[in-house]
Design a protein around this motif. Structure first.
Motif, mmCIF file in Angstrom:
data_model
loop_
_atom_site.group_PDB
_atom_site.id
_atom_site.type_symbol
_atom_site.label_atom_id
_atom_site.label_comp_id
_atom_site.label_asym_id
_atom_site.label_seq_id
_atom_site.Cartn_x
_atom_site.Cartn_y
_atom_site.Cartn_z
ATOM 1 N N LYS A 116 0.688 -1.088 -0.123
ATOM 2 C CA LYS A 116 0.078 -0.412 0.005
ATOM 3 C C LYS A 116 0.740 1.304 0.210
ATOM 4 N N ILE A 173 -1.434 6.072 4.596
ATOM 5 C CA ILE A 173 -1.794 5.221 3.670
ATOM 6 C C ILE A 173 -2.859 4.167 4.778
ATOM 7 N N LEU A 174 -4.036 4.184 4.182
ATOM 8 C CA LEU A 174 -4.633 2.901 5.319
ATOM 9 C C LEU A 174 -5.560 1.713 4.448
ATOM 10 N N GLU A 175 -5.477 0.689 4.571
ATOM 11 C CA GLU A 175 -5.503 -0.930 3.743
ATOM 12 C C GLU A 175 -7.191 -0.686 4.203
ATOM 13 N N ARG A 176 -7.851 -1.383 3.539
ATOM 14 C CA ARG A 176 -9.185 -1.803 4.263
ATOM 15 C C ARG A 176 -9.196 -2.925 3.543
ATOM 16 N N PHE A 177 -9.609 -4.315 4.204
ATOM 17 C CA PHE A 177 -10.138 -5.352 3.259
ATOM 18 C C PHE A 177 -10.957 -5.661 3.163
ATOM 19 N N GLU A 215 -13.799 -6.785 6.776
ATOM 20 C CA GLU A 215 -12.858 -7.807 7.472
ATOM 21 C C GLU A 215 -13.004 -6.936 9.451
ATOM 22 N N ASP A 216 -12.319 -7.832 10.053
ATOM 23 C CA ASP A 216 -12.787 -7.963 11.752
ATOM 24 C C ASP A 216 -11.986 -6.661 12.171
ATOM 25 N N ARG A 217 -10.909 -6.803 12.064
ATOM 26 C CA ARG A 217 -9.303 -5.673 12.093
ATOM 27 C C ARG A 217 -9.088 -5.304 10.830
ATOM 28 N N MET A 218 -7.889 -5.026 11.125
ATOM 29 C CA MET A 218 -7.105 -3.786 10.010
ATOM 30 C C MET A 218 -5.794 -4.264 10.539
ATOM 31 N N VAL A 219 -4.891 -3.270 9.125
ATOM 32 C CA VAL A 219 -3.004 -2.458 10.073
ATOM 33 C C VAL A 219 -3.772 -1.323 10.377
ATOM 34 N N ALA A 220 -3.650 -0.991 11.120
ATOM 35 C CA ALA A 220 -3.797 1.012 11.601
ATOM 36 C C ALA A 220 -2.280 1.418 11.013
ATOM 37 N N HIS A 221 -1.846 1.430 11.414
ATOM 38 C CA HIS A 221 -0.073 1.819 11.072
ATOM 39 C C HIS A 221 0.971 0.593 10.656
#
Lengths: 256, 256, 256, 256
Positions: free
Chosen positions: C83, C222-226, C237-243
């Motif tokens: 990302k 940049i935030l990426e949400r699957f 998805e329930d969780r994502m990379v925050a940073h």
């Protein structure tokens, strides 16, 4: 409170196109850019009634909620928004009957929510050094019928002049300056909160909190994304608020 | 309520490393993976007191806030989280003295917050068809001392059996099925809310709302990002919750 | 390159349940927790072929893309993710034939992407003071067939030893230390980029950039949400990379 | 390419206040709302040179990067943005020498990035049924010097007229209609991508992908948050783009 709109009631007028207006129910014509409506036609009718405008477009009269009041406060300063206020109420455990301190008042948006949540038995003590902000906040509170639950004070130096506050919130430029006074004003174990716009202020406030008997430090930000209301073409709005501020929370303890 | 911890008081124990535990104050030793503490040593001391564990690490006793209760509810179902609950309280205008309907109860997290906000004069009527969820929710409410403000009902078909609700919230799989009943149960102009996890449900609920006298439709989602509490190396946590659900709000009107 | 899988080709094996493995095509059995497959059965068959495992579950052989390589690099350090890499390639204008400097190499994830993008006529000069990271990065590049486009150097003090770099990226703890050297190494007007994990580093780097002839400063994340891949129950998805980090970009100019 | 600005070179003019302009280097005065500059003064000077305007404010001449071109494309349609383009290039494995199919061209922003990435040996075949969009895209590509790598075609029905594409991207209203043709056009194992603005389209496309030999389905969205460039008052911008579209990726396999 029998569910009928009376003269002088404050109403949230929902106009064609989705715009809303907070205004008193009275016999006069109200114009928007799309149509015009006879407000007097709402009098004596139940809340939620629909009146058609001159061009036949629908207008609705809703009893304003706290949220509506928050979105319609007259603004003399940057305000705190509902997405943060909701969480602040929960983190500070603001409930009927409690005593909450707030500094500074600003336009009084958070003050409004605090006053609503503490109920008629609670009270909010709010500090603001600028007379013109106190004036605006008073007007916003009066319009929402919440002024009598709020005590205004002019500012803080060494002391809030209170000792057993159930919670305390700081919305000032240099919250670290008020931390020793905040500690003194709070009950043991009570929640502390603050909002600051920059990361530099977050760092500085965290350092100050770490130097006093505060525990359970927390920093967070809240993002709110609205969607276009179209079931067949559902998608987020094009733009959103990217930032209002960072929320910092902690709990006062007796020693560290 | 004199600020002293008494036997049987529910306390939030803040343990070394930041873990918290909700438990009654009583004379017993409590073990965490880092240290062990004599809970009895807190009795007779003020809230926010610090007791050192056997290894000298600090433990703190905090009076649990509503937020603490929400994070510690026993979970029989997916719960609604504070980031959503805070906004729901504002959008539904939940205040002291009001009557709020909720369906379904689930583990009772939102129920807890509604009950706290309506105060002793208000009431929450909550509907849940699963007996085991009602049982869990009752326990969670009882622990927070809020059970007496809540009326439990078993389920809804055509009707909520209420007519003048100040607000209504749906947290069920097919909220569109209950919309006609929701409309009937609400006061004129009153706020309606719902939470659903999937976009397909959002579309379906919007379609149903558009087919009944509801206005001011709104869809949103709330994202909460926590930061590592380190003033010299300030940065967000590595991971965050990406999704709990979509919030849908509307207002009942008399006709469309 | 006739589209047929040959012995020794690197393949991305897509196993039942969605797990992927990067491994050489050869005659051996490969076991996952769900099933086992004869890898030899892929030899001589076209890319994208399906082989059923012993239990009848499908396995697929895909030619690994650059993205696959990035997700499968052996990690000796925290890596930069696609990302961010995608945007870095655009902001630094990494194109066939260019000369790009990078410091530090780390595990070589960004190096891999830079090497792919500059093509056989371009080159990447990468600086890393830790021998063990250089070793890991070399292995990752070799596996992707990109090692010959990359020049490894041991570290930077006053100087990168280059003068006409088309772009330069810093992924080091104290990028401000290398800024004067970075300025010297870049062509006039050329893009500069850096990634740092903390806001304190962002502030410090911005201050340094403002003290040298750099313009068009930019900071972003940049935030990426699957989403869960279910058309009837579509939701994030329930969780994502925050940073992962903050991206800072600027352009070198001749004077300020 | 000796690092000197020549007459007719395309330059990115960075004006006081941060605005940028993409224009040819030539002897004429250029006015912004803050100042005016003699563009001719840049001729014969190195890239990155500074020229002071009439009021003494600084103007800089930068060689436009691909990113600059993307931000400055003439827009006849909604364009795909760099935050998505960067990831698309990685997911589709767009590299020097490859053949990439794209449908529809729109204003040609993604086309520009694809053409830059495939290098002089690669080619991009782009399909667009609207003649006026093809015209705009051609102009955008010509300005960036990338037109000769791109083949324009008018539209697709049953077939793309290609069989061994390295990757394929769909940016059309009903991408599911083109899926069988997309499958036929791709090499075995090759990556497929699409962008759609609504969740309803995501659901529909996923259903279609599940009905054909495609695997490794993925749905995601990218959020980009910019910060105000102020080291002492570092904070995000007030507003951000909340949505451009959902990215869907998959891989072609021989059978499912």
């Amino acid at each position: 409170m029998d569910g009928i709109i009376r003269e002088g009631d404050l109403l949230l007028l929902l106009a064609p196109g989705g715009h809303t207006y907070l205004l008193p129910a009275e016999a006069r014509e109200f114009h928007t850019h799309r149509d015009a409506v006879d407000l007097g036609a709402f009098l004596g009718r139940p809340w939620g009634s629909r009146i058609l405008g001159r061009k036949g477009l629908p207008f609705y009269a809703l009893r304003p909620t706290l949220y509506d009041h928050l979105m319609k406060v007259r603004r003399a300063t940057q305000i705190i928004y509902p997405k943060e206020i909701g969480l602040i109420l929960l983190k500070l455990d603001v409930r009927p009957g409690k005593t909450i301190l707030e500094c500074g008042t600003g336009s009084g948006a958070l003050t409004l929510a605090l006053a609503a949540a503490v109920g008629p038995e609670g009270r909010v003590i709010t500090y603001e050094k600028e007379a013109r902000f106190r004036k605006v906040a008073r007007e916003n509170l009066a319009r929402a019928g919440l002024l009598e639950r709020v005590i205004f004070r002019e500012g803080v130096r060494e002391d809030f002049g209170e000792k057993e506050a159930d919670a305390l919130f700081l919305d000032v430029r240099e919250p670290w300056e008020l931390l020793p006074a905040a500690w003194k004003a709070l009950k043991g174990g009570a929640p502390f909160g603050a909002l600051v716009p920059t990361v530099n202020q977050v760092s500085r406030l965290l350092e100050a909190l770490e130097g006093l008997p505060f525990v359970a430090l927390e920093v967070q930000e809240i993002l709110e994304r609205f969607y276009k209301v179209n079931p067949e073409r559902l998608r987020p709005e094009d733009r959103m608020v990217a930032h209002t501020g960072y929320l910092i929370f902690a709990r006062k303890v007796q020693e560290r």
